[in-house]
Design a protein around this motif. Structure first.
Motif, PDB file in Angstrom:
ATOM      1  N   TYR A   4       0.873  -1.160   0.000  1.00  0.00           N
ATOM      2  CA  TYR A   4       0.000   0.000   0.000  1.00  0.00           C
ATOM      3  C   TYR A   4       0.925   1.229   0.000  1.00  0.00           C
ATOM      4  O   TYR A   4       1.916   1.257   0.724  1.00  0.00           O
ATOM      5  CB  TYR A   4      -0.878   0.044   1.251  1.00  0.00           C
ATOM      6  CG  TYR A   4      -1.952  -1.016   1.270  1.00  0.00           C
ATOM      7  CD1 TYR A   4      -3.113  -0.857   0.508  1.00  0.00           C
ATOM      8  CD2 TYR A   4      -1.820  -2.156   2.051  1.00  0.00           C
ATOM      9  CE1 TYR A   4      -4.114  -1.815   0.527  1.00  0.00           C
ATOM     10  CE2 TYR A   4      -2.819  -3.126   2.075  1.00  0.00           C
ATOM     11  CZ  TYR A   4      -3.959  -2.948   1.307  1.00  0.00           C
ATOM     12  OH  TYR A   4      -4.947  -3.903   1.327  1.00  0.00           O
ATOM     13  N   ILE A   5       0.589   2.219  -0.809  1.00  0.00           N
ATOM     14  CA  ILE A   5       1.414   3.418  -0.929  1.00  0.00           C
ATOM     15  C   ILE A   5       0.679   4.592  -0.283  1.00  0.00           C
ATOM     16  O   ILE A   5      -0.448   4.922  -0.671  1.00  0.00           O
ATOM     17  CB  ILE A   5       1.719   3.768  -2.396  1.00  0.00           C
ATOM     18  CG1 ILE A   5       2.201   2.533  -3.157  1.00  0.00           C
ATOM     19  CG2 ILE A   5       2.742   4.899  -2.465  1.00  0.00           C
ATOM     20  CD1 ILE A   5       3.489   1.948  -2.662  1.00  0.00           C
ATOM     21  N   GLY A   6       1.323   5.193   0.720  1.00  0.00           N
ATOM     22  CA  GLY A   6       0.703   6.315   1.407  1.00  0.00           C
ATOM     23  C   GLY A   6       1.641   7.495   1.534  1.00  0.00           C
ATOM     24  O   GLY A   6       2.794   7.458   1.071  1.00  0.00           O
ATOM     25  N   ARG A   7       1.132   8.558   2.158  1.00  0.00           N
ATOM     26  CA  ARG A   7       1.922   9.766   2.379  1.00  0.00           C
ATOM     27  C   ARG A   7       1.646  10.320   3.769  1.00  0.00           C
ATOM     28  O   ARG A   7       0.517  10.229   4.267  1.00  0.00           O
ATOM     29  CB  ARG A   7       1.572  10.843   1.349  1.00  0.00           C
ATOM     30  CG  ARG A   7       2.022  10.562  -0.066  1.00  0.00           C
ATOM     31  CD  ARG A   7       1.531  11.636  -1.027  1.00  0.00           C
ATOM     32  NE  ARG A   7       0.080  11.616  -1.153  1.00  0.00           N
ATOM     33  CZ  ARG A   7      -0.738  12.511  -0.619  1.00  0.00           C
ATOM     34  NH1 ARG A   7      -0.240  13.545   0.072  1.00  0.00           N
ATOM     35  NH2 ARG A   7      -2.048  12.425  -0.778  1.00  0.00           N
ATOM     36  N   SER A   8       2.652  10.934   4.342  1.00  0.00           N
ATOM     37  CA  SER A   8       2.461  11.687   5.579  1.00  0.00           C
ATOM     38  C   SER A   8       2.149  13.142   5.222  1.00  0.00           C
ATOM     39  O   SER A   8       2.137  13.513   4.042  1.00  0.00           O
ATOM     40  CB  SER A   8       3.728  11.632   6.441  1.00  0.00           C
ATOM     41  OG  SER A   8       4.757  12.426   5.853  1.00  0.00           O
TER      42      SER A   8
END
Length: 433
Positions: A385-389
């Motif tokens: 899963y690709i996320g961002r802060s």
């Protein structure tokens, strides 16, 4: 070739993307179905939204026009239209060189394209668009144009003077976006911090962002494309005090040598720049700064470049992009300076600068290992899963990779993630709690 189907291809920046999304809504209200940047174009109509910022971008836009012009000649396309920055600036030349295009539009008259097709659709003032981004984030353009006249930049020639959108209209658009599921607003403009000056001579960006943060459902607000000269420091108080305004600022600095800054017409000095960065970091502890730098500007000496390298070592930008100077006709530098830095020297300086930034970025990301971060999931890709802060803007900044495991994560949802590892640019983590 599908009847009633339109392919819209966007070149260049997120500001162009907003224009494409606006046009796509007009098409859909006129009864067409739209695809954006399709892998395999299939519509009977194609619209190419071009970029005209620097040489490489212009060439990419021209190549794309030629590709679709060939498709039209081969009977795979009925109508071909071109809009955006390139045709805003070079419409007459393009009409002569690539006559296969049915009609060229600029950056501001593209809404007339629907009338060209015999449809009478009026654009509502509600800010609604067909979003091409994941539905949990959207770009929000608060102004158009630029009153700066940096020596190297063709943007003012293309876009004209700075024009701020009314605050009420912007806030209504944010409410509409939130109602549609958007949680993260990417605030964009040619010059974000100039917002409001054309209205009453005052900078109102801090007030605008503060009011935007009041809107229920806005989880993150991220600020792009600030300018260092006369930076409105009350904006820092808003970033520091409002939990849903990300501790993130995209501020293009271009250079640090007073010699180069003066020749660039940046109207800021090295000391003023360093003082501003110090003040930003003091008033917003933990803020992540993104900047853009330019190497190989006419007259840039090796001493100037070494000064830039030392500045980057001092500033330790969390995110940084850079590009080599390319002469743009009509700009001050093209008309008054000789492009005297050899291409191989430009490339060498660019490589050295980016190698330094890669080292700095690796150290900064490594320091985050062992911490917990609030992360929004953008997509699933392969085994991750690709996320961002809050410290990462879509598409240009580092991402947080979370292995696909027993727990299923939802795109567009926030999770608390424990950071377990890092590389030069990205982080790896696992969901906790």
């Amino acid at each position: 070739m599908k009847a009633g189907h339109v392919d819209v291809i966007t070149m260049g920046c997120s500001k162009n993307l907003v224009d494409s999304e606006t046009l796509m809504r007009l098409f859909e209200e006129a009864g067409y179905h739209c695809s954006h940047d399709p892998k395999r174009p299939q519509g009977e109509i194609a619209v190419i939204n071009t970029c005209g910022f620097i040489g490489d971008a212009k060439q990419e836009s021209i190549n794309t026009i030629l590709e679709f012009a060939k498709a039209k000649e081969d009977g795979k396309l009925k109508k071909l239209y071109v809009m955006g920055c390139l045709s805003q600036r070079y419409r007459k030349e393009l009409e002569e060189e690539i006559p296969q295009v049915d009609k060229y539009y600029g950056k501001f008259d593209y809404k007339n394209l629907i009338k060209e097709l015999g449809k009478n659709v009026e654009m509502a003032c509600d800010g609604k668009r067909v979003l091409t981004t994941p539905r949990h984030y959207a770009y929000l353009k608060i102004s158009e144009g630029c009153d700066r006249h940096c020596a190297y930049c063709a943007i003012p020639i293309i876009t004209g003077k700075h024009v701020s959108r009314p605050e009420a209209e912007i806030l209504d658009e944010v409410r509409s976006l939130v109602a549609g599921g958007v949680k993260e607003i990417q605030v964009i403009a040619q010059e974000l911090t100039y917002y409001g000056v054309d209205i009453d001579g005052k900078r109102h960006i801090a007030e605008l962002i503060d009011h935007m943060a009041d809107i229920k459902g806005v989880e993150w607000i991220r600020l792009h494309y600030a300018y260092p000269n006369q930076f409105p420091e009350d904006l820092l108080d808003v970033i520091a005090s409002r939990p849903n305004v990300c501790s993130y600022l995209d501020i293009a600095l271009q250079h640090i040598s007073d010699n180069v800054l003066s020749r660039m017409h940046r109207h800021v000095t090295k000391q003023e720049t360093m003082d501003l960065i110090t003040e930003i970091r003091r008033r917003v502890p933990g803020i992540n700064l993104r900047t853009t730098l330019l190497v190989g500007f006419p007259g840039e000496t090796e001493e100037d470049f070494n000064e830039l390298m030392e500045f980057v070592r001092w500033a330790r930008f969390e995110r940084m992009g850079a590009f080599a100077y390319s002469e743009e006709e009509g700009t001050y530098s093209a008309e008054h300076y000789k492009d005297d830095v050899p291409e191989e020297v430009k490339q060498d300086r660019l490589d050295r600068l980016m190698a330094l930034q890669q080292q700095i970025s690796a150290e900064i990301e490594a320091a985050k290992v062992g911490t917990d971060m609030r992360v929004i999931i953008d997509r699933k890709e392969g085994d991750y899963y690709i996320g961002r802060s809050e410290f990462c803007s879509p598409e240009v900044d580092p991402e947080v990779l979370i292995p696909c495991g027993a727990r299923r994560l939802r795109v567009g949802t926030f999770y608390n993630v424990h950071i377990t590892d890092s590389d030069e640019f990205d982080l790896y983590g696992e969901v906790v709690g």
